[in-house]
Design a protein around this motif. Structure first.
Motif, mmCIF file in Angstrom:
data_model
loop_
_atom_site.group_PDB
_atom_site.id
_atom_site.type_symbol
_atom_site.label_atom_id
_atom_site.label_comp_id
_atom_site.label_asym_id
_atom_site.label_seq_id
_atom_site.Cartn_x
_atom_site.Cartn_y
_atom_site.Cartn_z
ATOM 1 N N THR A 88 17.959 -49.670 19.298
ATOM 2 C CA THR A 88 17.426 -50.388 20.441
ATOM 3 C C THR A 88 18.393 -50.228 21.601
ATOM 4 O O THR A 88 19.494 -49.700 21.433
ATOM 5 C CB THR A 88 17.201 -51.877 20.109
ATOM 6 O OG1 THR A 88 16.552 -52.522 21.211
ATOM 7 C CG2 THR A 88 18.511 -52.582 19.814
ATOM 8 N N THR A 89 17.974 -50.678 22.761
ATOM 9 C CA THR A 89 18.807 -50.611 23.953
ATOM 10 C C THR A 89 18.815 -51.969 24.635
ATOM 11 O O THR A 89 17.894 -52.769 24.437
ATOM 12 C CB THR A 89 18.289 -49.544 24.942
ATOM 13 O OG1 THR A 89 16.915 -49.817 25.242
ATOM 14 C CG2 THR A 89 18.405 -48.143 24.342
ATOM 15 N N ALA A 92 15.571 -54.034 25.875
ATOM 16 C CA ALA A 92 14.347 -53.408 25.360
ATOM 17 C C ALA A 92 13.424 -54.462 24.750
ATOM 18 O O ALA A 92 13.870 -55.398 24.094
ATOM 19 C CB ALA A 92 14.681 -52.347 24.323
ATOM 20 N N GLN A 95 10.608 -54.312 20.175
ATOM 21 C CA GLN A 95 11.331 -53.555 19.161
ATOM 22 C C GLN A 95 10.876 -54.029 17.781
ATOM 23 O O GLN A 95 10.812 -55.228 17.514
ATOM 24 C CB GLN A 95 12.834 -53.749 19.338
ATOM 25 C CG GLN A 95 13.335 -53.346 20.723
ATOM 26 C CD GLN A 95 13.124 -51.872 21.002
ATOM 27 O OE1 GLN A 95 13.848 -51.021 20.487
ATOM 28 N NE2 GLN A 95 12.127 -51.555 21.805
ATOM 29 N N THR A 169 12.847 -58.859 21.402
ATOM 30 C CA THR A 169 13.489 -58.332 22.603
ATOM 31 C C THR A 169 15.002 -58.333 22.397
ATOM 32 O O THR A 169 15.565 -59.291 21.870
ATOM 33 C CB THR A 169 13.139 -59.192 23.832
ATOM 34 O OG1 THR A 169 11.729 -59.105 24.063
ATOM 35 C CG2 THR A 169 13.886 -58.721 25.071
#
Length: 335
Positions: A88-89, A92, A95, A169
């Motif tokens: 993940t980032t 993001a 997810q 998130t």
């Protein structure tokens, strides 16, 4: 059939009288279908004894009364997180973590789902937004899957499983390498508790429901791992003047070197280097290089272009741990 919550009752007629544990041990069991979850709840175990004797008139056989036992329902469930360290980032959304919920009891049972996102042992708490049930059984979340709503549970048959997706998130403050854990919990709607806890009359077929070894309350973890990347940019200049020296005098040539370094376990996309041609200098045509290879000035198939005021080099997606080096030349105006 949906189970009633703790304190309620399933309304089934009482089919068979209860028997003592001694009678059960003495019975010669009739064949039953085997399941991983054990004999199905509500099944009947029947036994009739016989005796043969000769009272002087020849051998006779008599039967006893039949003893019928109803198998009670065992409440058990397991949860298995099938994904961990899902990339993940920071910031993001949607997810996905994937879990498998299995009814390991011996009767149809509905399970209430919930999540825990602050179990500890990780670096940040994911913000869970939704839970979905895999409607088309393809093992991959898509928006057509069934959004889970508490209270809408339907029974899961013995030995059957369902795939559950948890969407969350990632915090915008999470940094590269951070892990965030989410626990999925599945609880039997009939009831949970210590193994052996009995819910009288609430089992399949009107028998009792007995909590099994899992406590009828299964859970497991899934985890995200942040794969972020940062970019640093360093620019330098080398001067060669008309006299063989390195002075910034009219007519001197300047070679600019720009190095972009990507750090982190993730990658960046759409990376582009732009540099305006400095005032009082003229761009040297066809002087752009990338990694030592010459590029054209035209806006064509290669990565570079010059539009009369600035050079641009399109680097695309660059993984962490890599660098890209661009050079170009200008000349200080002589008049």
């Amino acid at each position: 059939m949906m189970k009633a919550p703790v304190g309620g009752a399933k309304h089934h007629p009482l089919l068979f009288p209860s028997c003592s544990a001694l009678a059960l041990a003495a019975a010669l069991f009739a064949p039953v279908t085997a399941h991983a979850a054990g004999t199905l709840a509500g099944s009947t175990i029947s036994n009739t004894a016989s005796a043969s004797f000769d009272n002087g008139g020849g051998v006779q056989t008599i039967d006893s009364n039949r003893v019928d036992l109803r198998v009670d329902e065992l409440l058990d469930v397991t949860v298995a997180g099938s994904t961990t360290d899902v990339p993940t980032t920071p910031g993001a959304t949607n997810q996905v973590l994937t879990y498998r919920v299995t009814n390991t009891g011996n009767g149809p049972e509905a399970f209430a789902l919930s999540t825990i996102a602050n179990v500890g042992g990780d670096d940040y708490d994911p913000a869970v937004t939704q839970i979905y049930i895999d409607a088309n059984n393809n093992g991959t979340w898509d928006p057509t899957d069934t959004l889970y709503v508490a209270g809408s549970e339907t029974p899961l048959q013995p030995d059957a499983s369902m795939t559950v997706f948890v969407l969350a998130t990632t915090l915008s403050t999470a940094t590269d390498g951070n892990r965030g854990i989410v626990t999925l919990v599945a609880r039997a709607k009939t009831g949970t508790g210590a193994p052996g806890t009995t819910f009288a009359g609430m089992g399949e077929g009107g028998g009792d429901a007995i909590v099994g070894s899992t406590g009828a309350d299964g859970q497991d973890n899934g985890a995200y791992r942040v794969a972020a990347a940062t970019v640093s940019l360093v620019k330098s200049a080398v001067i060669v003047d008309p006299f063989g020296g390195a002075e910034a005098v009219p007519g001197a040539a300047i070679t600019y070197t720009i190095t972009a370094t990507v750090a982190g376990s993730g990658s960046v996309s759409g990376l582009a280097i732009n540099d305006n041609i400095p005032a009082n200098t003229d761009y040297v045509a066809s002087s752009i290089t990338l990694g030592g290879s010459a590029l054209t000035d035209a806006n064509d198939a290669d990565a570079a272009n010059y539009d009369g005021t600035r050079i641009q080099v399109l680097l695309g997606t660059v993984p962490g741990g890599q660098t890209r080096t661009v050079t170009f030349k200008t000349k200080i105006k002589a008049n």
